[in-house]
Motif scaffolding. Sequence first.
Motif, short mmCIF file in Angstrom:
data_model
loop_
_atom_site.label_atom_id
_atom_site.label_comp_id
_atom_site.label_asym_id
_atom_site.label_seq_id
_atom_site.Cartn_x
_atom_site.Cartn_y
_atom_site.Cartn_z
N HIS A 286 -7.47 6.52 2.71
CA HIS A 286 -6.67 7.32 1.63
C HIS A 286 -5.60 7.01 1.55
O HIS A 286 -4.78 7.57 1.94
CB HIS A 286 -6.13 8.68 2.57
N LEU A 287 -5.97 5.70 0.79
CA LEU A 287 -3.99 4.91 0.29
C LEU A 287 -4.61 4.48 -0.71
O LEU A 287 -5.44 4.06 -1.03
CB LEU A 287 -3.54 4.04 1.55
N LEU A 288 -3.48 3.99 -1.54
CA LEU A 288 -3.92 3.16 -2.59
C LEU A 288 -3.19 1.75 -2.50
O LEU A 288 -2.03 1.55 -1.90
CB LEU A 288 -3.36 3.89 -4.14
N VAL A 289 -3.78 0.85 -2.88
CA VAL A 289 -3.14 -0.56 -3.04
C VAL A 289 -2.48 -0.89 -4.06
O VAL A 289 -3.56 -1.34 -4.90
CB VAL A 289 -4.39 -1.30 -2.29
N ALA A 290 -1.18 -1.52 -4.25
CA ALA A 290 -0.71 -1.93 -5.30
C ALA A 290 -1.42 -3.35 -5.77
O ALA A 290 -1.66 -3.95 -4.95
CB ALA A 290 0.89 -2.00 -5.99
N THR A 291 -2.02 -3.26 -7.01
CA THR A 291 -2.26 -4.69 -7.62
C THR A 291 -1.89 -5.05 -9.11
O THR A 291 -1.59 -6.52 -9.55
CB THR A 291 -3.70 -4.63 -7.91
N GLU A 292 -1.11 -4.61 -9.36
CA GLU A 292 0.41 -4.85 -10.45
C GLU A 292 1.22 -3.72 -10.66
O GLU A 292 1.59 -2.35 -10.48
CB GLU A 292 0.09 -4.98 -11.69
N ARG A 293 2.51 -4.01 -10.70
CA ARG A 293 3.54 -3.37 -10.48
C ARG A 293 4.17 -3.17 -12.09
O ARG A 293 5.20 -3.73 -12.58
CB ARG A 293 5.19 -4.09 -9.30
N SER B 54 0.91 -1.36 -0.47
CA SER B 54 -0.02 -0.13 -0.02
C SER B 54 0.66 1.41 -0.12
O SER B 54 1.87 0.99 0.48
CB SER B 54 -0.96 -0.51 0.84
N VAL B 55 0.58 2.16 -0.67
CA VAL B 55 0.64 3.60 -0.67
C VAL B 55 0.18 4.63 0.04
O VAL B 55 -1.09 5.11 -0.64
CB VAL B 55 1.18 4.16 -2.39
N LEU C 284 5.41 8.00 -7.14
CA LEU C 284 4.55 6.71 -7.16
C LEU C 284 4.99 5.54 -8.35
O LEU C 284 5.54 6.08 -9.28
CB LEU C 284 3.43 7.12 -7.71
N ALA C 285 5.94 4.51 -7.38
CA ALA C 285 5.94 3.62 -8.95
C ALA C 285 5.15 2.86 -10.36
O ALA C 285 3.29 2.85 -10.05
CB ALA C 285 6.57 1.75 -8.54
N PRO C 286 5.21 3.49 -11.65
CA PRO C 286 4.40 3.00 -12.58
C PRO C 286 3.90 1.15 -11.97
O PRO C 286 4.66 0.39 -10.77
CB PRO C 286 5.26 2.42 -13.82
N GLY C 287 2.26 1.38 -12.26
CA GLY C 287 1.63 0.59 -11.95
C GLY C 287 0.17 0.85 -12.03
O GLY C 287 -0.30 1.25 -12.62
N VAL C 288 -0.55 -0.35 -11.50
CA VAL C 288 -1.88 -0.60 -11.56
C VAL C 288 -2.44 -0.20 -9.44
O VAL C 288 -2.07 -1.69 -9.01
CB VAL C 288 -2.71 -1.37 -11.74
N TYR C 289 -3.29 0.57 -8.93
CA TYR C 289 -3.86 1.14 -8.19
C TYR C 289 -4.57 0.38 -7.93
O TYR C 289 -5.51 1.39 -8.56
CB TYR C 289 -2.99 2.08 -7.20
N ARG C 290 -5.22 0.90 -6.62
CA ARG C 290 -7.05 0.77 -6.71
C ARG C 290 -6.87 1.60 -5.06
O ARG C 290 -5.73 1.65 -3.97
CB ARG C 290 -7.51 -0.76 -5.99
N TYR C 291 -8.08 2.40 -4.52
CA TYR C 291 -8.23 3.78 -3.74
C TYR C 291 -8.64 2.64 -2.84
O TYR C 291 -9.85 2.44 -2.70
CB TYR C 291 -8.45 4.77 -4.68
N ARG C 292 -8.00 3.21 -1.77
CA ARG C 292 -9.22 2.53 -0.05
C ARG C 292 -9.09 4.23 0.22
O ARG C 292 -8.65 4.57 1.48
CB ARG C 292 -8.31 2.50 0.27
N PRO C 293 -11.03 4.76 0.36
CA PRO C 293 -11.11 5.96 0.69
C PRO C 293 -10.66 6.21 2.05
O PRO C 293 -10.54 7.02 2.34
CB PRO C 293 -12.21 6.01 0.42
#
Length: 227
Positions: free
Chosen positions: A119-126, A30-31, A107-116
């Motif tokens: 208030h963080l991002l969870v990486a789903t792909e890097r 998570s970010v 923020l590393a290139p990738g795919v992230y889902r927002y968790r309101p």
Amino acid sequence: MKSIALLLPPMVIALAMHPAGAPRAQPAQSVELPTPDRTGTMSVERALNQRRSVRAYQGEAMTLDDVSQLLWAAQGITHANGYRTAPSAGALYPIELHVVAGRVEGLAPGVYRYRPGDHLLVATERRDRRADLARAALGQPWVQAGAIAMVITAVYERTARKYGGRAPRYAHIEAGHVAQNIYLQATARNLGTVIVGAFDDADVKAVLNLPDGEEPLAIMPVGRRQR
Ligand SMILES: Cc1cc2nc3c(=O)[nH]c(=O)nc-3n(C[C@H](O)[C@H](O)[C@H](O)COP(=O)(O)O)c2cc1C
């Protein structure tokens, strides 16, 4: 957890812990996002007047502050009861947000889902999937040209439990609210975006690796506006 967070700014790789405190074998990545600005400097009237669909962007990277602000504008929590920046039928919140990141400082290139809620991002792909997303959007080049592309998705079932067959209608209305919030926030930060509705559903689902029951509704590439 706190000490790890302090060691790795601005990107924090949070190790998900067992209740006993031991790290899991596959840690969730998570970010943490910077605290959003809740006051700003541009009036809503000026943002409305300047809002335009923008399909050409400068090549420069966006900041993590920009990403944080866009996500907060779209779906940020603004009330102790969990209410958000955008309205939701029955406060059931069927909308989800994903960030397909390419050029973002911190923020590393990738795919992230927002968790309101956090208030963080969870990486789903890097890896950078912007080109794949553009192909899924019938080759529209601006989908790849943004520093990021935000993808608005919906889990209709959350709303259907209470509202039955009206759930898709409500979720689509809510996606419109979310998209306009993103447009206005982008305008206020001298960023440009465009809502993209023309894409192949199955291809977008594959790029985001969406679970069953979650449907893509719109793609919004975002980049620095050309002056
Ligand atoms: C539901 C919806 C779908 C859209 N899909 C696309 C699209 O796939 N590609 C695109 O470039 N613009 C798309 N647009 C943006 C419109 O072309 C744009 O809003 C319109 O030209 C008016 O320009 P403005 O947004 O600057 O006022 C879409 C807009 C909406 C509301």
